[in-house]
Structure formats: structure tokens, C-alpha cells
Design a protein around this motif. Structure first.
Motif, mmCIF file in Angstrom:
data_model
loop_
_atom_site.group_PDB
_atom_site.id
_atom_site.type_symbol
_atom_site.label_atom_id
_atom_site.label_comp_id
_atom_site.label_asym_id
_atom_site.label_seq_id
_atom_site.Cartn_x
_atom_site.Cartn_y
_atom_site.Cartn_z
ATOM 1 N N SER A 1 7.673 9.291 1.615
ATOM 2 C CA SER A 1 6.723 8.264 1.475
ATOM 3 C C SER A 1 6.465 8.026 -0.035
ATOM 4 O O SER A 1 6.689 8.539 -1.005
ATOM 5 C CB SER A 1 5.208 8.642 2.136
ATOM 6 O OG SER A 1 4.799 9.623 1.318
ATOM 7 N N THR A 2 5.950 6.458 -0.116
ATOM 8 C CA THR A 2 5.901 6.093 -1.561
ATOM 9 C C THR A 2 4.362 5.356 -1.572
ATOM 10 O O THR A 2 4.361 4.427 -0.917
ATOM 11 C CB THR A 2 7.036 5.156 -2.127
ATOM 12 O OG1 THR A 2 8.284 6.076 -2.125
ATOM 13 C CG2 THR A 2 6.621 4.667 -3.634
ATOM 14 N N ARG A 3 3.497 5.967 -2.411
ATOM 15 C CA ARG A 3 2.201 5.122 -2.670
ATOM 16 C C ARG A 3 2.317 4.035 -3.683
ATOM 17 O O ARG A 3 2.731 4.314 -4.886
ATOM 18 C CB ARG A 3 1.156 6.111 -2.856
ATOM 19 C CG ARG A 3 0.829 7.180 -1.963
ATOM 20 C CD ARG A 3 0.081 8.141 -2.478
ATOM 21 N NE ARG A 3 -0.334 9.118 -1.216
ATOM 22 C CZ ARG A 3 0.344 10.042 -0.559
ATOM 23 N NH1 ARG A 3 1.733 10.046 -0.751
ATOM 24 N NH2 ARG A 3 -0.283 10.726 0.182
ATOM 25 N N HIS A 4 2.126 2.797 -3.338
ATOM 26 C CA HIS A 4 2.197 1.776 -4.129
ATOM 27 C C HIS A 4 0.757 1.158 -4.868
ATOM 28 O O HIS A 4 0.561 0.541 -5.719
ATOM 29 C CB HIS A 4 2.700 0.477 -3.478
ATOM 30 C CG HIS A 4 4.327 0.586 -2.755
ATOM 31 N ND1 HIS A 4 5.450 0.966 -3.612
ATOM 32 C CD2 HIS A 4 4.466 0.680 -1.431
ATOM 33 C CE1 HIS A 4 6.101 1.192 -2.663
ATOM 34 N NE2 HIS A 4 5.690 1.041 -1.389
ATOM 35 N N THR B 1 7.097 -0.644 4.600
ATOM 36 C CA THR B 1 6.081 -0.427 3.700
ATOM 37 C C THR B 1 4.890 -1.437 4.132
ATOM 38 O O THR B 1 4.760 -2.385 4.800
ATOM 39 C CB THR B 1 6.578 -1.423 2.473
ATOM 40 O OG1 THR B 1 7.617 -0.758 1.849
ATOM 41 C CG2 THR B 1 5.523 -1.665 1.488
ATOM 42 N N ASP C 1 5.126 13.684 0.962
ATOM 43 C CA ASP C 1 4.551 12.993 -0.113
ATOM 44 C C ASP C 1 5.399 12.383 -1.089
ATOM 45 O O ASP C 1 4.994 11.406 -1.549
ATOM 46 C CB ASP C 1 3.286 13.709 -0.576
ATOM 47 C CG ASP C 1 2.268 13.961 0.367
ATOM 48 O OD1 ASP C 1 1.994 13.402 1.660
ATOM 49 O OD2 ASP C 1 1.495 15.150 0.122
ATOM 50 N N THR D 1 -3.945 1.228 -4.004
ATOM 51 C CA THR D 1 -4.777 1.473 -2.951
ATOM 52 C C THR D 1 -5.589 0.188 -2.820
ATOM 53 O O THR D 1 -5.539 -0.666 -3.645
ATOM 54 C CB THR D 1 -6.076 2.389 -3.599
ATOM 55 O OG1 THR D 1 -6.598 1.914 -4.942
ATOM 56 C CG2 THR D 1 -5.317 4.089 -4.063
ATOM 57 N N LEU E 1 0.926 -1.360 -0.054
ATOM 58 C CA LEU E 1 -0.063 -0.022 -0.117
ATOM 59 C C LEU E 1 0.675 1.140 -0.169
ATOM 60 O O LEU E 1 0.935 2.140 -1.024
ATOM 61 C CB LEU E 1 -1.112 -0.158 1.269
ATOM 62 C CG LEU E 1 -2.042 -0.972 1.063
ATOM 63 C CD1 LEU E 1 -3.071 -0.936 2.528
ATOM 64 C CD2 LEU E 1 -3.103 -0.832 -0.116
ATOM 65 N N ILE E 2 1.606 1.515 0.870
ATOM 66 C CA ILE E 2 2.385 2.562 1.138
ATOM 67 C C ILE E 2 3.640 2.518 1.957
ATOM 68 O O ILE E 2 3.697 1.736 2.996
ATOM 69 C CB ILE E 2 1.673 3.685 1.850
ATOM 70 C CG1 ILE E 2 2.525 4.941 1.739
ATOM 71 C CG2 ILE E 2 1.213 3.532 3.273
ATOM 72 C CD1 ILE E 2 1.511 6.343 2.246
ATOM 73 N N TYR F 1 -3.457 10.071 7.818
ATOM 74 C CA TYR F 1 -2.628 11.039 8.201
ATOM 75 C C TYR F 1 -3.191 11.930 9.106
ATOM 76 O O TYR F 1 -2.414 12.886 9.623
ATOM 77 C CB TYR F 1 -2.399 11.991 6.780
ATOM 78 C CG TYR F 1 -1.531 11.367 5.826
ATOM 79 C CD1 TYR F 1 -0.165 11.025 5.986
ATOM 80 C CD2 TYR F 1 -1.925 11.424 4.347
ATOM 81 C CE1 TYR F 1 0.616 10.457 5.172
ATOM 82 C CE2 TYR F 1 -1.038 10.598 3.620
ATOM 83 C CZ TYR F 1 0.314 10.365 3.881
ATOM 84 O OH TYR F 1 1.214 9.745 3.036
ATOM 85 N N TYR G 1 -4.795 5.101 3.942
ATOM 86 C CA TYR G 1 -3.686 5.650 4.437
ATOM 87 C C TYR G 1 -4.032 7.220 4.191
ATOM 88 O O TYR G 1 -3.368 8.146 4.783
ATOM 89 C CB TYR G 1 -2.255 5.275 3.906
ATOM 90 C CG TYR G 1 -2.363 4.999 2.132
ATOM 91 C CD1 TYR G 1 -2.224 6.376 1.508
ATOM 92 C CD2 TYR G 1 -2.383 3.870 1.672
ATOM 93 C CE1 TYR G 1 -2.241 5.871 0.047
ATOM 94 C CE2 TYR G 1 -2.348 3.601 0.465
ATOM 95 C CZ TYR G 1 -2.109 4.925 -0.401
ATOM 96 O OH TYR G 1 -2.361 4.632 -1.760
ATOM 97 N N GLU G 2 -4.773 7.606 3.301
ATOM 98 C CA GLU G 2 -4.970 9.206 3.180
ATOM 99 C C GLU G 2 -5.754 9.578 4.633
ATOM 100 O O GLU G 2 -5.586 10.693 4.767
ATOM 101 C CB GLU G 2 -6.041 9.367 1.863
ATOM 102 C CG GLU G 2 -4.995 9.046 0.590
ATOM 103 C CD GLU G 2 -3.745 9.739 0.236
ATOM 104 O OE1 GLU G 2 -3.730 10.828 0.935
ATOM 105 O OE2 GLU G 2 -3.207 9.296 -0.727
#
Length: 361
Positions: free
Chosen positions: A132-135, A80, A128, A137, A55-56, A110, A106-107
Motif C-alpha cells: 500500500s501507498t498513502r498519498h 487507488t 504498509d 489524508t 488517498l491510498i 483496516y 483508511y486507517e
């Protein structure tokens, strides 16, 4: 609250061991009980299907990750967060059910005070784009697996730090993304989040558990959901911490955040500076993920249960087949704090959509 589904059963041996009041004696009883419960769990056969979804990647204080043992000037390790999509045959009916374990929104996460303050300190760009790295949803991963939100029967989390459940299950007038799903949560965890201590509040999203009560199933201890899948009662990281246990054809996997890597369970094999020396000096066989300290003795015992229940990895037998829900991750911002080994994630079987008649209901 919804009643506990009748198909759920307690795992044998473990509940009695948990009742022992002396921490040292309880640990010894839990060692034996974990091995006996594992044998019974494996005998019933493997889970139908599991998919692990990133996910992130996000920062987490180095001080907490290995209970202060890791020696590094870097203030944060990187981890992760991962979701498991699990399909299993329900006991009694044989119907295939779908569980999402740790489907972090995860949004919304925060908004937890710790990460809200971090974003205020470093700003949106660094937070952002660099830290962090968004992989992917939750919804995107489900679609890639050929599933829809209507296919999901249950949601569960190892613990409720940084979780906001209102988007998934409804609340404050918002529609629920998952129309049929129930939240499976330990009664101890649910009671805790409704009456947080000031030392706990920094990790929880304000109002994040304000969802309709009929969407919640309270669990009292270890719960065997169906063939090849159970939720272990592993208090410590939080009072109602829960670990996912999965049996496949070849091995048993355990997932939680009591530890941040498999080497948390074999610290004498860790190549991270300071971890091995710390474990030797303290005489610890496991090293805790220690951002909360109210139940450290329980957390240590729970990690021993996880270690014995999982057993050795089929890929590298020197390491325990433990898979953190938030996995320690090598990163340029965390020099010297990458994992010693990364085991293949739990993945097996083929996902199937829920029959249309059940989905419509």
C-alpha cells in the motif's frame, strides 16, 4: 434521521424505469431513461468546482476486479482510492455547498475483516510499506484546497464497504471531525448495513455506522443535489450503491466502484489479458467489479446507466467518461494488470471557503 433537504430533487425518467420488475425489460427502460435524464441534467449548467484527491493505493483480489476475466498469476490488482471535493450551487437558494464524495478514513478501514485478515497474513511491514501507498489524508487535502472541516456540508460514499464513519461524524463518545456535515446515503444501503448477511460482513467495519441518527440523511433513489451534481441510484455492487454525476462545461463525469476502470465499460478495448475474450464469450457490454454477487443483474444495469449518463470522454472518445472511486493502478506487484488508459480526473473551478456565519452555525 434528518429530513431530506428540500432543495434535493429526483432526476427525471430514471425512477419510473427502476420500478419495472423484469430485469431485461428494466435494462431497456433504464437505457432510455439514462439518456433523457442526462439531457435534463446538462441543461441546468455546470458544477461550480471539483477537485480529485488521491488517498491510498491498496491491493484488491484479481478474481473480483473483472469478475474473474483477467488472466494473471498475480493474486491482487492495485487500486487507488480517491476522494472528490465538490462545490455546487444549491437549487432554490443558490448558496454554495460543499460535498465530500468518498472521504475514506483508511486507517480505520483496516478494521474491516477482509483487510484485517490480509494484514495478519502479510504483516505490518509488507502491508504498509510494500502493498500500500498513502498519498494523503482527507484533512490534508482539504487544507491544501483552502478549506476546513467546518466548510463541509455533506459526506457521501458510493457504498459503505470498509468505511468507519465514527471519526468523521461522531460516535461512541468520540468528537466529530466534521462539525456541520450530514451523511447522504441511500435508504437501502443504510438498512443493509444495520442487518448484514454473513456473506456481506467481511467488507464492513464492525460498528462503523454507529453514528448519531441526526447526522444521517436517507435518500430514496436518484437525487439532484444542485447545479451540475447528482447522486445516481446504481444498486448492484451493494444494494444501495450510489454514483456521483458531475456536469462541467464540456462533459459529464460519473464516479463509483461498480467498475474498476473505464475499460470495465468498454471491455472489447481492454488490453488486459482475458478481459476482451471473456466479454466476447459472455456477450457482456460491461464487466462487473464482482466482490459481491447478490445483485449482479442490477449491477449490470447500473453500469449501463453510468455508461450512458457519462457519455464519451472528451480526451479519448473511444472510452466512457467513468472514473472509479478506486482506480485500477499499474504496479510492479500486479504485472499485466495495469489499466489500458487512464483518463484525466474530474477537476474544474475554484474552491471557496464557507462564509464564516454559516461555518459558525
Amino acid at each position: 434521521m434528518s429530513p431530506n433537504p428540500p432543495a434535493f430533487r429526483p432526476l427525471p425518467f430514471l425512477p419510473e424505469a427502476h420500478t419495472e420488475r423484469s430485469p431485461g425489460h428494466r435494462l431497456q427502460k433504464l437505457r432510455r431513461a439514462a439518456m433523457e435524464a442526462r439531457e435534463a441534467f446538462v441543461r441546468e449548467g455546470p458544477v461550480a468546482a471539483v477537485a480529485t484527491c488521491d488517498l491510498i493505493t491498496f491491493p484488491y483480489p484479481t478474481l473480483f476486479a473483472f469478475s474473474g476475466a483477467a488472466l494473471s498469476p498475480a493474486p491482487y490488482v492495485m487500486m487507488t482510492n480517491r476522494m472528490q471535493v465538490v462545490q455546487f450551487a444549491e437549487a432554490g437558494t443558490g448558496q454554495r455547498r460543499t460535498l465530500l464524495f468518498n472521504p475514506t478514513d483508511y486507517e480505520r478501514g483496516y478494521a474491516a475483516p477482509f483487510y484485517r485478515a490480509l494484514r495478519e497474513r502479510y504483516g505490518a511491514f509488507l502491508s504498509d510499506k510494500v502493498m500500500s501507498t498513502r498519498h494523503g489524508t482527507v484533512q490534508g487535502h482539504l487544507e491544501a484546497l483552502g478549506l476546513t472541516p467546518g466548510d463541509v456540508d455533506y459526506l457521501a460514499f458510493d457504498h459503505l464497504h470498509i468505511q468507519d464513519l465514527r471519526g468523521w461524524l461522531g460516535g461512541a463518545g468520540a468528537p466529530a471531525v466534521f462539525p456541520r456535515a450530514k451523511l447522504l446515503v441511500q435508504r437501502a444501503e443504510w438498512t443493509m448495513v444495520k442487518h448484514l448477511h454473513p456473506m456481506q460482513s467481511v467488507w464492513f467495519v464492525p460498528g462503523g455506522t454507529e453514528i448519531p441518527e441526526d447526522r444521517v440523511v436517507l435518500l430514496d433513489g436518484d437525487s439532484w443535489l444542485g447545479q451540475g451534481v447528482a447522486l445516481l441510484n446504481t444498486p448492484g455492487h451493494t444494494q444501495g450503491n450510489t454514483s456521483l454525476a458531475l456536469a462541467t462545461a464540456n462533459e459529464v463525469f460519473v464516479v463509483s466502484e461498480n467498475g474498476v476502470s473505464t475499460e470495465s465499460y468498454t471491455p472489447l478495448l481492454s488490453r488486459i489479458a482475458g478481459v476482451r475474450r471473456f466479454a466476447e464469450q459472455m456477450g457482456w457490454e460491461v464487466v462487473l467489479n464482482g466482490n459481491t454477487r447478490e445483485d449482479s443483474l442490477d449491477q449490470y444495469a447500473s453500469m449501463v446507466v453510468e455508461k450512458l449518463f457519462a457519455g464519451p470522454s472528451a480526451v479519448d472518445g473511444a472510452f466512457v467518461n467513468f472514473h472509479p472511486s478506486s482506480l485500477l493502478t499499474a504496479h510492479l506487484m500486479a504485472p499485466g494488470l495495469g489499466p489500458t488508459v487512464v483518463l484525466p480526473a474530474p477537476n474544474t473551478g475554484e474552491m471557496r471557503p464557507t462564509p464564516a456565519v454559516r461555518r459558525a452555525a
